[in-house]
Design a protein around this motif. Structure first.
Motif, short mmCIF file in Angstrom:
data_model
loop_
_atom_site.label_atom_id
_atom_site.label_comp_id
_atom_site.label_asym_id
_atom_site.label_seq_id
_atom_site.Cartn_x
_atom_site.Cartn_y
_atom_site.Cartn_z
N SER A 1 2.76 45.04 59.12
CA SER A 1 3.56 43.85 58.80
C SER A 1 2.66 42.72 58.30
O SER A 1 1.44 42.77 58.44
N TRP B 1 3.24 39.63 59.47
CA TRP B 1 3.73 38.59 60.38
C TRP B 1 2.65 37.69 60.95
O TRP B 1 2.93 36.59 61.40
N GLN C 1 -2.85 42.37 56.65
CA GLN C 1 -1.90 43.46 56.40
C GLN C 1 -2.62 44.60 55.68
O GLN C 1 -3.44 44.36 54.78
N ASN D 1 5.02 54.27 58.09
CA ASN D 1 4.82 53.22 57.09
C ASN D 1 3.56 53.45 56.26
O ASN D 1 3.54 53.16 55.05
#
Ligand code: 4NP
Length: 157
Positions: free
Chosen positions: A44, A46, A74, A96
């Motif tokens: 992510s 984030w 990331q 992912n």
């Protein structure tokens, strides 16, 4: 030959920074800084540029690992050109990573705990939404699996 290892979790503030810091210290202790390099990233975006979670920092510091130089980043497709081992903390991270993996990647992409046989967990549990015991469990698993990964690299790579 230099072997490069990237640990990947979701936020890059709990599990993968722990693995990064533990592995880095073991590399120094064993005199392997010219032989093995290590980094970490999240799937992510984030927590870009953030320090590891305060609970992660404290739990690691209590066992003698300093994670305070680390900042969240990331994972990118470019990481597949750089790293020989890309190791996911859980199945979702791995899925992912499989999605962005270039076809030509010839390194090892898999679960970090695959290097640690004879124990029931395949994933490092995400401690973010739990209590302090979760951070201790991460450290227990990471310390053991880093030892197994080091043995693997030194005997095969
Ligand atoms: P990590 O843990 O993937 O081990 O860094 C998490 C950190 C943050 C969040 C989730 C998991 N989050 O939801 O922000």
């Amino acid at each position: 030959m230099v072997t490069k290892v990237l640990f990947v979790c979701l936020g890059n503030i709990c599990r993968s920074p722990t693995a990064h810091g533990v592995m880095a210290q073991k590399i120094v202790e064993r005199g392997l800084i010219k032989r093995i390099r290590v980094d970490s990233a999240g799937t992510s975006d984030w927590h870009l540029g953030s320090l590891p979670d305060p609970r992660t920092l404290l739990a690691a510091k209590t066992r003698g690992y300093d994670l305070s130089d680390q900042r969240g980043r990331q994972v990118t497709r470019g990481d597949f050109d750089e790293f020989d081992f890309i190791l996911a903390m859980d199945q979702q991270n791995l899925a992912n990573l499989e999605r962005i993996k270039p076809r030509h990647f010839a390194g090892h992409l898999g679960l970090f705990l695959d290097f640690l046989p004879n124990q029931p967990l395949r994933e490092v549990p995400d401690p973010y939404h739990g209590g302090t015991q979760g951070f201790e469990q991460v450290l227990d698993l990471v310390e053991a699996s880093c030892d197994a990964l080091l043995t693997h690299i030194l005997t095969t790579a």
